[in-house]
Enzyme design. Structure first.
Site, PDB file in Angstrom:
ATOM      1  N   ASP A  55       0.838  -1.205   0.000  1.00 32.51           N
ATOM      2  CA  ASP A  55       0.000   0.000   0.000  1.00 32.51           C
ATOM      3  C   ASP A  55       0.870   1.250   0.000  1.00 32.51           C
ATOM      4  OD1 ASP A  55       0.882   0.158   2.685  1.00 32.51           O
ATOM      5  OD2 ASP A  55      -0.841  -0.986   3.380  1.00 32.51           O
ATOM      6  N   SER A  56       0.400   2.322   0.625  1.00 35.79           N
ATOM      7  CA  SER A  56       1.141   3.583   0.591  1.00 35.79           C
ATOM      8  C   SER A  56       2.500   3.486   1.267  1.00 35.79           C
ATOM      9  CB  SER A  56       0.317   4.690   1.259  1.00 35.79           C
ATOM     10  OG  SER A  56      -0.008   4.345   2.593  1.00 35.79           O
ATOM     11  N   ILE A  57       2.633   2.627   2.273  1.00 37.21           N
ATOM     12  CA  ILE A  57       3.918   2.515   2.960  1.00 37.21           C
ATOM     13  C   ILE A  57       4.965   1.955   2.000  1.00 37.21           C
ATOM     14  CG2 ILE A  57       5.127   1.589   4.963  1.00 37.21           C
ATOM     15  CD1 ILE A  57       2.481   1.414   6.416  1.00 37.21           C
ATOM     16  N   TYR A  60       5.373   4.996  -0.887  1.00 34.13           N
ATOM     17  CA  TYR A  60       6.212   6.080  -0.385  1.00 34.13           C
ATOM     18  C   TYR A  60       7.647   5.618  -0.135  1.00 34.13           C
ATOM     19  CZ  TYR A  60       1.646   8.207   0.662  1.00 34.13           C
ATOM     20  OH  TYR A  60       0.363   8.694   0.572  1.00 34.13           O
TER      21      TYR A  60
END
Length: 291
Positions: A55-57, A60
């Site tokens: 996901d975003s982790i 990023y």
């Protein structure tokens, strides 16, 4: 149904993304004749691939100090680290993507290692549209592992648990989304259980972070990783790969460097250099020196 339409849309988008990446990597060799095709093939298509799916982790993680960037630096000239992080996604979305990939051969060709890092969104509060019930989360993780192994037989998988949530963060959106340290712990424990039962490696990031003094500093906003947290994850993953017998082939020091040192080309003419870097199809993934 809306869910089926979402599944189809996500699958088509991801397949197009994967195909586009494959085409860009081979554009210099797939279109017409290249004067030194063996060398071009070696540079563009032969390195093993490490996929980061999350996901975003994960997304990023490609920032300047991100964990994916740090991994890419560690494996420079040895493996290609491909970030397939998708901000806001949960295991329902991830499973929909891989349901489509499992019917398309070749999209994971070259993938030897994959991290599966979902749960931070699944563990949102029950009222959140991102939330996934714990039992469904477990079933989705099992399906994701199965699809990856089907698409890339022999691939080594690493399930990464969601990190802890800082209940004392000043970022109000964390609490408003129903996320909490307790809920994150439930999903982390389930990820550990599924990984163990499915024969996957597992990095229990939740427990590892909580064991660190001042662990909230490893988070930037109570949920996502700070620069220190990214470094901690990268180091922890490399340590896991070094310690686990099933993954020792991925020790950085064990993986051959792609192509010989430039010093090997000293006093060699063009033909001799080409011979050093011949890439017969059966030669494997690393440059060999021929007589």
């Amino acid at each position: 149904s809306k869910m089926e339409s979402l599944r189809v849309f996500i699958t088509l988008a991801f397949v197009g993304w994967a195909i586009g990446a494959d085409q860009s990597e081979c554009s210099n060799t797939c279109q017409g004749h290249v004067s030194t095709p063996s060398l071009a093939f070696g540079l563009l298509g032969a390195r093993p691939q490490i996929w980061l799916f999350g996901d975003s982790i994960t997304e990023y993680g490609s920032s300047r100090t991100g964990w994916a960037t740090l991994l890419s630096e560690r494996y420079s000239r040895r493996a290609d680290v491909l970030n397939r992080g998708l901000s806001g996604y949960n295991t329902v979305h991830a499973r929909a993507i891989l349901d489509g990939l499992s019917t398309r051969k070749g999209l994971l060709t070259g993938a030897v290692l994959a991290t599966i890092f979902f749960g931070a969104n699944d563990a949102a509060g029950p009222e959140s549209f991102q939330a996934v019930p714990l039992e469904s989360y477990a079933a989705n993780l099992r399906a994701i592992l199965a699809r990856l192994r089907q698409a890339a037989p022999g691939i080594v998988t690493v399930v990464i648990t969601p990190p802890p949530v800082d209940d004392n963060t000043p970022m109000t959106w964390v609490a408003e989304s129903g996320r909490s340290l307790e809920r994150a712990g439930l999903y982390a424990a389930e990820a550990v259980r599924v990984a163990r039962e499915e024969g996957s490696l597992c990095l229990d990031l939740y427990s590892a972070m909580l064991a660190q003094p001042g662990w909230p500093a490893l988070l930037s906003d109570g949920l996502h990783l700070s620069a220190r947290g990214d470094a901690f994850l990268s180091d922890s993953l490399v340590a896991l790969l070094s310690a686990e017998p099933a993954a020792r082939a991925f020790r950085v020091e064990s993986m051959p460097s792609h192509f010989p040192s430039y010093e090997a080309f000293a006093d060699k003419d063009q033909d001799a250099i080409t011979r050093v870097c011949e890439w017969p199809e059966e030669a494997g993934a690393h440059c060999i020196e021929t007589a």
